[in-house]
Design an enzyme around this catalytic site. Structure first.
Site, PDB file in Angstrom:
ATOM      1  CG  ASP A   5      -2.333   0.576   1.155  1.00 60.19           C
ATOM      2  OD1 ASP A   5      -3.024   0.381   0.677  1.00 60.19           O
ATOM      3  OD2 ASP A   5      -2.066   2.126   0.651  1.00 60.19           O
ATOM      4  CB  THR A  34     -11.359   2.917 -10.381  1.00 59.95           C
ATOM      5  OG1 THR A  34     -12.784   1.531  -9.438  1.00 59.95           O
ATOM      6  CG2 THR A  34     -10.488   2.256 -11.207  1.00 59.95           C
ATOM      7  CB  VAL A  64     -17.306  -8.949  -1.465  1.00 53.51           C
ATOM      8  CG1 VAL A  64     -17.008 -10.616  -1.921  1.00 53.51           C
ATOM      9  CG2 VAL A  64     -16.420  -7.639  -1.603  1.00 53.51           C
ATOM     10  CE  LYS A 108     -18.394  -4.066  -8.943  1.00 58.82           C
ATOM     11  NZ  LYS A 108     -18.198  -5.342  -7.598  1.00 58.82           N
ATOM     12  NE  ARG A 116     -43.484 -14.045 -15.017  1.00 50.76           N
ATOM     13  CZ  ARG A 116     -43.869 -15.088 -14.370  1.00 50.76           C
ATOM     14  NH1 ARG A 116     -43.933 -16.080 -14.041  1.00 50.76           N
ATOM     15  NH2 ARG A 116     -45.643 -14.832 -14.819  1.00 50.76           N
ATOM     16  CB  CYS A 118     -19.937  -0.651  -5.238  1.00 56.35           C
ATOM     17  SG  CYS A 118     -18.429  -0.859  -4.111  1.00 56.35           S
TER      18      CYS A 118
END
Ligand code: SAJ
Length: 416
Positions: free
Chosen positions: A31, A83, A153, A204, A244, A258
């Site tokens: 790091d 990012t 995760v 992703k 559904r 995220c």
């Protein structure tokens, strides 16, 4: 291939390094942040995550995981750096570029580079692959292996999901994907699905964008239901009985590092206006402001109003406050000169002051706003709360408390 360097020891890099070190690899965790390296080397983990400290201490004590600021020669390099989003809503790839610039000085023929950082499509090939070729002459897929393997995760369940979730691996060629699969097979119990680089990168982003769009839909339903005076929570509960239909929950906004970011990465390299994805981002981004306005409406007649915000983190049962809607709401209310107290026993690092006790946070308050549905808030006794507050108002943005109970104790009860 037994030596692995994991570059970036954040929420994903550190747990991944620990899993690999627990499963036969010699791992060097890198790091650039000296403070993090010093802390880890003194046996303390800088991330709050169930089970992580225990696994980390095991592998650092037995020497399978070392932590440093400096890279070394290795068989495998895993890049797991942030990012962030820049001001133009584009991906800031500088951390990936810096990591690849380091790897180029240590890479040898036959090595494997894996990118784990969530990135716009073609980053692995065009940023990492091109950089290594330009500076070393080594060709991805021929001289060394190159793969993209996104993490999937959930914060709060990272170790469990690292082991049990299915994993996608994209390779610049089949051999690269297979090489990467070998590494992850050491600890992943879920399926490992192989594809090409760009499909893995895009998949992703599609997963997190799907969630953002679904939440935006539920938030829009909430706003429309408000006009009709219909309870959106009842609607969603009933609609989801359809085999559904699976509508997610409305709330005070979408936080974290995220879901609010990845939808922009999908649009990073394309020039399409007026997309569903952008509209959904706008809807979700508008929620903290809408909630702030509603709060002001409720307390507007009070002299020196005090508002209590329950929850500082971006979601329930964790202490992570990155991009938390509470921050935006706090800022808005502060501008209106409201006295604000924030109560969240799980979040130690919040940029605004936190109340030290439930009692302090509620004393003399005119409105309790439930922003995060932490399990520990279930233990809060509304009868006791009603004795502490100046005015008995609850604004429940997560359908968390029992409305009938609140009304029984004299509260005026507002929902999203
Ligand atoms: N939220 C709602 N309504 C919901 C669900 C969530 O308003 O019904 C809000 C939460 O309160 C929070 C935000 O959305 O503010 C994001 O929370 P989350 O639980 O949806 O997601 P993250 O950011 O903690 O983790 C996500 C996960 N992605 C998916 O479920 C598709 C995780 O699996 C990813 O690994 C992670 O993003 C990541 O790192 O990309």
């Amino acid at each position: 291939m037994k030596n692995i360097c994991v570059i970036g020891l954040g929420y994903i890099g550190l747990p991944t390094a620990c899993m690999l070190a627990s499963n036969g690899y010699n791992v060097l965790g890198i790091d650039i942040n000296e403070e993090i390296v010093t802390k880890l080397n003194s046996g303390k983990v800088h991330i709050e995550e169930p089970e992580l400290e225990e696994v980390f201490l095991n592998v650092s004590r037995n020497g399978k995981l070392r932590v440093s600021q400096n890279l070394e020669k290795s068989d495998i390099f895993i890049i797991s750096v942030p990012t962030p989003l820049n001001e133009e809503n584009k991906a800031d790839l500088s951390y990936i570029i810096n990591a690849a610039a380091k790897v180029k000085d240590y890479i040898d023929k036959g090595n494997l580079i894996i990118l784990e950082s969530t990135s716009p499509p073609s980053t692995t090939r065009k940023v990492i692959g091109s950089m290594i070729l330009k500076s070393t002459g080594l060709k991805a897929g021929e001289d060394y292996y190159l793969a993209f393997c996104p993490e999937r995760v959930l914060p709060g369940k990272i170790i469990y999901e690292l082991i049990n979730n299915d994993r996608i691996i994209g390779g610049i060629n089949k051999k690269s994907a297979e090489k990467a699969k070998e590494i992850y097979s050491s600890f992943v119990k879920g399926r490992i699905l192989l594809t090409d680089l760009e499909t893995a990168e895009f998949t992703k982003l599609a997963e997190n964008t799907y969630r953002d769009v679904n939440i935006a839909f539920s938030n829009e339903l909430a706003l429309i239901c408000n006009d009709y005076n219909i309870n959106v929570w009842d609607v969603i509960k009933l609609a989801n009985k359809h085999p559904r239909v699976n509508i997610l929950s409305p709330g005070p906004g979408v936080g974290g590092h995220c879901i609010p970011i990845d939808p922009w990465f999908i649009l990073n390299n394309v020039s399409r206006g007026n997309t569903l994805i952008e509209k959904c981002r706008d809807i979700n981004n508008s929620l903290p402001n809408i909630i702030s306005k509603k709060i002001m409406e409720i307390v507007k007649d009070k002299k020196d109003p005090k508002v209590t915000l329950f929850g500082a983190s971006y979601k329930e049962n964790i202490g992570d406050t990155r991009e938390s809607p509470t921050k935006v709401i706090y800022k808005n209310l502060a501008k209106e000169k409201v006295n604000i107290s924030v109560y969240d026993p799980l979040s130690a690092n919040f940029e605004y002051p936190l109340s030290s006790s439930l009692k302090d946070s509620l004393k003399g308050s005119d409105l309790l706003v439930l922003l995060v549905g932490h399990k520990i808030f279930k233990e809060v006794n509304l009868k006791h709360v009603s004795t502490l507050m100046r005015t008995k108002n609850i604004f429940d943005t997560r359908n968390f408390f029992k409305k009938e109970e609140a009304i029984r104790y004299g509260f005026k009860y507002y929902i999203i």
